[in-house]
Design a protein around this motif. Structure first.
Motif, PDB file in Angstrom:
ATOM      1  N   ASP A   2       0.837  -1.189   0.000  1.00  0.00           N
ATOM      2  CA  ASP A   2       0.000   0.000   0.000  1.00  0.00           C
ATOM      3  C   ASP A   2       0.882   1.254   0.000  1.00  0.00           C
ATOM      4  O   ASP A   2       1.655   1.476   0.938  1.00  0.00           O
ATOM      5  CB  ASP A   2      -0.902  -0.014   1.234  1.00  0.00           C
ATOM      6  CG  ASP A   2      -1.899   1.132   1.273  1.00  0.00           C
ATOM      7  OD1 ASP A   2      -1.775   2.055   0.450  1.00  0.00           O
ATOM      8  OD2 ASP A   2      -2.788   1.098   2.135  1.00  0.00           O
ATOM      9  N   THR A  32      -1.550  -2.754   6.810  1.00  0.00           N
ATOM     10  CA  THR A  32      -0.849  -1.504   6.540  1.00  0.00           C
ATOM     11  C   THR A  32      -0.726  -0.682   7.818  1.00  0.00           C
ATOM     12  O   THR A  32      -1.717  -0.438   8.507  1.00  0.00           O
ATOM     13  CB  THR A  32      -1.608  -0.681   5.483  1.00  0.00           C
ATOM     14  OG1 THR A  32      -1.648  -1.423   4.259  1.00  0.00           O
ATOM     15  CG2 THR A  32      -0.925   0.645   5.240  1.00  0.00           C
ATOM     16  N   ARG A  68      -7.594  -2.322   3.103  1.00  0.00           N
ATOM     17  CA  ARG A  68      -7.723  -0.908   2.784  1.00  0.00           C
ATOM     18  C   ARG A  68      -7.912  -0.667   1.290  1.00  0.00           C
ATOM     19  O   ARG A  68      -8.459   0.351   0.887  1.00  0.00           O
ATOM     20  CB  ARG A  68      -6.488  -0.148   3.281  1.00  0.00           C
ATOM     21  CG  ARG A  68      -6.444  -0.055   4.802  1.00  0.00           C
ATOM     22  CD  ARG A  68      -5.098   0.384   5.325  1.00  0.00           C
ATOM     23  NE  ARG A  68      -5.149   0.544   6.777  1.00  0.00           N
ATOM     24  CZ  ARG A  68      -5.099  -0.474   7.648  1.00  0.00           C
ATOM     25  NH1 ARG A  68      -4.995  -1.720   7.198  1.00  0.00           N
ATOM     26  NH2 ARG A  68      -5.169  -0.264   8.949  1.00  0.00           N
ATOM     27  N   LYS A  90     -11.970  -1.269   0.291  1.00  0.00           N
ATOM     28  CA  LYS A  90     -13.076  -0.841   1.137  1.00  0.00           C
ATOM     29  C   LYS A  90     -14.001   0.154   0.433  1.00  0.00           C
ATOM     30  O   LYS A  90     -15.183   0.254   0.775  1.00  0.00           O
ATOM     31  CB  LYS A  90     -12.562  -0.261   2.447  1.00  0.00           C
ATOM     32  CG  LYS A  90     -11.796   1.044   2.318  1.00  0.00           C
ATOM     33  CD  LYS A  90     -11.417   1.558   3.707  1.00  0.00           C
ATOM     34  CE  LYS A  90     -10.729   2.905   3.632  1.00  0.00           C
ATOM     35  NZ  LYS A  90     -10.422   3.426   4.984  1.00  0.00           N
ATOM     36  N   GLY A 144      -9.072   2.095   9.425  1.00  0.00           N
ATOM     37  CA  GLY A 144      -8.888   2.235   7.985  1.00  0.00           C
ATOM     38  C   GLY A 144      -9.067   0.948   7.225  1.00  0.00           C
ATOM     39  O   GLY A 144      -9.184   0.968   6.001  1.00  0.00           O
ATOM     40  N   ALA A 145      -9.104  -0.179   7.909  1.00  0.00           N
ATOM     41  CA  ALA A 145      -9.363  -1.456   7.253  1.00  0.00           C
ATOM     42  C   ALA A 145     -10.866  -1.735   7.239  1.00  0.00           C
ATOM     43  O   ALA A 145     -11.553  -1.479   8.235  1.00  0.00           O
ATOM     44  CB  ALA A 145      -8.633  -2.591   7.961  1.00  0.00           C
TER      45      ALA A 145
END
Length: 452
Positions: free
Chosen positions: A32, A78, A415, A418, A449-450
């Motif tokens: 990422d 990440t 991430r 999503k 964030g996931a």
């Protein structure tokens, strides 16, 4: 942020803060580009250590990103700026009970290590991601990983009987256990399988095992058109349930041949690798049925073997497809799946998107269950091509959704995917997902964030 309190509560060497050391924990295999720089990396060796980290993180409102072996393909591990990366790679205990056919394992063991350990008792743990030699059993559980034999044997959740999980506030709970039938209360064990570290951190897993896999018969066929290959796939799955049914397109065939020099047909548009592990003479009978289906769909060549080493060589070629294609450039890795009847439309649609965006897209697939891995190859130094590659990435997921499919069959949302989850789930299910997340992680510190 002062880490003194955390460092004092953990064994020496558990907390890494040297940027040269923490840098290798910033990304998983998805690489990422938006990965942050963690405040520290904690290498836990026990459930108690994970509890200590989560209690400290809750008290100081510090985000925590759980990490296994770092082989994930969706950016689920990440790092975030100013957060803790909590790796379970040093949690490696295993206890096997041959009587109940269960194993209690810590999450840091690799999938291949679990397989080897239980094989000593003539038992088998079926889920087998292509990366089984380098991916951890904790990561497999967190993403509900699949693999090559899932067409017959199912995915990770089908083999998880119980677990110990540490919640955001540091509470450790046990869910399920070594009972094959256990339906008391809500199915909370299944809630955490595939939750990608957003609800809790899994520190122990109770796995269901089955008797060792019988001898397999392997069928390999090449095709000059995609239509013939997908037609053979549908005929095979209509007739029987193979123990493996894998697909590689021309790009993947040539990439693997470049790397392994196996004598694969470089002119073929598609290659199928199918297997049967039915007992006794049934395997040979099913192999003959699969051969006939391939021949009926104009296979250029059909090869069958009951030799274990010969058959495994072709499986090794399929497992190496992603690393082989990656040698051609940077990759955006997809994981879309559709109902089997829509597989031809998905493959043809991906080819159309690749042509429209002028990027190379190689398609490999667990064809027997409709789970494809389109691999978008691009030059990361070419800004225009990079933009086209990312457009193709989204269009392929849109296509899968339009065909009644899913944006991920086994790699997780992480991430990178999503943004497409609301279109797949719908707003009502998204809201329910948010409510569950908030109930278990009210401060939002677990893998922020996931997924959401």
């Amino acid at each position: 942020m002062d880490l003194t309190e955390l460092v004092e509560q953990l064994p020496d060497g558990s907390v890494l803060t040297d940027p040269d050391l923490t840098a290798s924990y910033r990304q998983d295999w998805a690489r990422d580009p938006d990965a942050g720089s963690p405040l520290a990396v904690v290498r836990a060796t026990s459930t108690e250590h994970v509890q200590t980290v989560m209690r400290w993180a809750t008290a100081h409102h510090v985000p925590v990103v759980p990490r296994g072996a770092g082989s994930g393909l969706s950016g689920g591990a990440t790092a975030v700026d100013g957060g803790i990366v909590l790796t379970t790679e040093r949690m490696r205990d295993i206890t096997i009970d041959p009587v109940t056919r269960t194993a209690v394992v810590q999450p840091g063991l690799l999938n291949a290590e679990v397989k080897r350990a239980v094989a000593e008792h003539d038992l088998w743990y079926p889920p087998d991601p292509s990366s089984f030699e380098i991916c951890s059993i904790g990561g497999n559980t967190a993403t509900n990983a699949g693999g090559l034999c899932c067409v017959k044997y199912g995915v990770t959740t089908d083999y998880v009987l119980g677990m110990q999980v540490v919640l955001a506030d540091g509470t450790a709970v046990r869910l399920g256990g070594p009972r094959l039938k256990d339906v008391a209360g809500l199915s909370l064990t299944k809630l955490f399988v595939g939750s990608e570290g957003t609800l809790g951190i899994i520190t122990e897993i109770t796995l269901r095992l089955i008797p060792a896999q019988p001898k397999q018969a392997t069928v390999v066929a090449t095709f000059s058109t995609m239509e013939d290959a997908t037609g053979a796939i549908l005929d095979i799955t209509r007739s029987l349930r193979p123990s493996m049914l894998e697909f590689m397109d021309k790009v993947a065939i040539n990439a693997v041949e470049d790397a392994m020099n196996m004598g694969l047909d470089r002119t073929a548009e598609a290659l199928l690798i199918a297997r049967s592990d039915s007992p006794g003479a049934f395997a040979a009978s099913e192999a003959a049925t699969m051969e006939a289906a391939c021949s009926a769909h104009n296979a250029a060549e059909v090869f069958s073997t009951e030799d274990a080493e010969e058959g495994e060589a072709f499986c090794a070629a399929r497992r190496f497809a992603i690393p082989a294609v990656e040698r051609k450039g940077s990759l955006l890795l997809e994981d879309v799946g559709v109902p089997l009847p829509q597989l031809p439309d998905l493959v043809n649609g991906i080819a159309a998107i690749a042509a429209e965006r002028d990027v190379m897209v190689s398609v490999i697939a667990h064809a027997g269950d409709g789970n494809t891995h389109p691999l978008i190859v691009y030059n990361a130094d070419d800004a225009a091509m990079t933009e086209r590659a990312h457009l193709a990435f989204g269009e392929i997921m849109d296509l899968a959704i339009a065909l009644g499919g899913t944006i991920t069959g086994e790699h997780g949302v992480g991430r990178l995917k999503k943004a497409w989850l609301p279109d797949y789930l719908g707003e009502d299910v998204m809201e329910l997902t948010r409510r569950i997340k908030h109930a278990l992680d009210p401060d939002g510190i677990l893998n922020p964030g996931a997924i959401l």
